[in-house]
Design an enzyme around this catalytic site. Structure first.
Site, PDB file in Angstrom:
ATOM      1  N   TYR A 138       0.470  -9.187  -5.917  1.00 25.41           N
ATOM      2  CA  TYR A 138       0.491  -8.787  -4.170  1.00 25.41           C
ATOM      3  C   TYR A 138       0.300  -9.554  -3.347  1.00 25.41           C
ATOM      4  CZ  TYR A 138      -3.560  -5.944  -1.084  1.00 25.41           C
ATOM      5  OH  TYR A 138      -3.682  -5.505  -0.734  1.00 25.41           O
ATOM      6  N   LYS A 166       4.193  -5.864  -5.140  1.00 26.19           N
ATOM      7  CA  LYS A 166       3.549  -4.720  -4.237  1.00 26.19           C
ATOM      8  C   LYS A 166       3.644  -5.767  -3.184  1.00 26.19           C
ATOM      9  CE  LYS A 166       0.723  -2.114  -2.016  1.00 26.19           C
ATOM     10  NZ  LYS A 166      -0.965  -1.153  -2.324  1.00 26.19           N
TER      11      LYS A 166
END
Length: 299
Positions: A138, A166
């Site tokens: 992330y 992500k």
């Protein structure tokens, strides 16, 4: 011990809100939302991220929601958000959640601390020891307070278990797509179309709570190389996307879903509901999209 396998996260994975009512997680609404997004064609759901108010939920609340959604024999694959400041605490939570065999974990670097790249690498290696399930990195500095370099992400990609990242920075998305060492999942809606047209395979867009079938169609059209049709579907969404991030996420999304009768308009403090003014603007934007559906019905 068997080593974890790499997993492909493709298509639209929705970072689902956590419905609440009277201060508690609304399990009935969570089940209904999960069915709704399954029927819309989502590839999977991401629970307990920032959009899901994951940092404000206890572990028992998370387990109740997982069990409620997973009770559907046709439930979508689930990714669990697993963030925190203390690496050991995050690893312990993951060990408790592992029995539900998620499709993966979405794990940010330790937020607030601002660790070095070496500290970030240590954190993720410890998490990898805690589970055999795939890990999605992330890399959103606005939330985590620290940015990973492409080199750090690719160093983790060389290890078993790290399957994707992500990413919201368009230039980093482009670099990751071009280099091909680590699959990038687009986390910012304005870059979503370009990401898929450039060969990206997956995304985690919070705005896809609204008009989910359209996002699924956009991704498929773009991956099929039909840029014109994908753009025709995507462009009318830009105004609504801006409104959905005009106030702290997920307040605008929850207000819009409440307008559709899908959930109650409730967040857990200190998160507060969207303003009345923004609600009126969302209502107008959604009405305009309903009036001009574009090619959605034929895509």
């Amino acid at each position: 011990m068997d080593m974890p396998t790499k997993t492909a996260f493709e298509g639209i994975w929705l970072p689902m809100v956590t419905p609440m009512r009277a201060g508690r997680v609304d399990l009935d609404a969570a089940q209904a939302l999960a069915r709704y997004y399954r029927n819309a064609g989502m590839a999977g759901l991401v629970l307990f991220g920032s959009t899901g108010e994951g940092s404000l939920l206890s572990l028992p609340e998370k387990i109740e929601m997982i069990e409620a959604i997973s009770s559907d024999p046709h439930a979508l694959p689930l990714v669990f958000g697993a963030g925190g400041v203390d690496t050991r605490g995050v690893a312990a939570a993951i060990r408790r959640l592992d029995k539900y065999r998620p499709a993966g974990y979405l794990v940010p670097p330790p937020y607030y601390l601002g660790p070095s790249q070496a500290g970030i690498l240590w954190h993720y290696r410890q998490i990898a020891w805690a589970t055999r399930q795939p890990i999605i990195l992330y890399n959103i500095p606005k939330r985590a307070g620290v940015a990973m370099t492409v080199e750090t992400m690719e160093a983790l990609a060389s290890l078993p278990g790290f399957s994707a990242v992500k990413e919201c920075n368009p230039s980093v998305l482009a670099a990751l797509n071009a280099r091909g060492a680590l699959p990038a999942l687009c986390g910012t809606e304005p870059a979503l179309l370009d990401h898929f047209l450039a060969g990206g395979r997956g995304a985690i867009p919070a705005a896809a709570h609204l008009y989910p079938e359209r996002y699924v169609a956009i991704a498929q059209l773009a991956r099929d190389g039909d840029a014109e049709a994908a753009r025709e579907l995507f462009e009318p969404l830009r105004g609504l996307i801006r409104l959905l991030y005009a106030e702290p996420n997920p307040a605008p999304i929850k207000r819009a879903l409440a307008m559709q009768g899908l959930i109650a308009d409730e967040l857990r403090l200190p998160m507060t509901s969207a303003s009345r003014e923004l609600g009126a603007r969302l209502q107008r934007a959604m009405g305009a999209l309903h009036a001009s559906p574009g090619r959605l019905q034929t895509a």
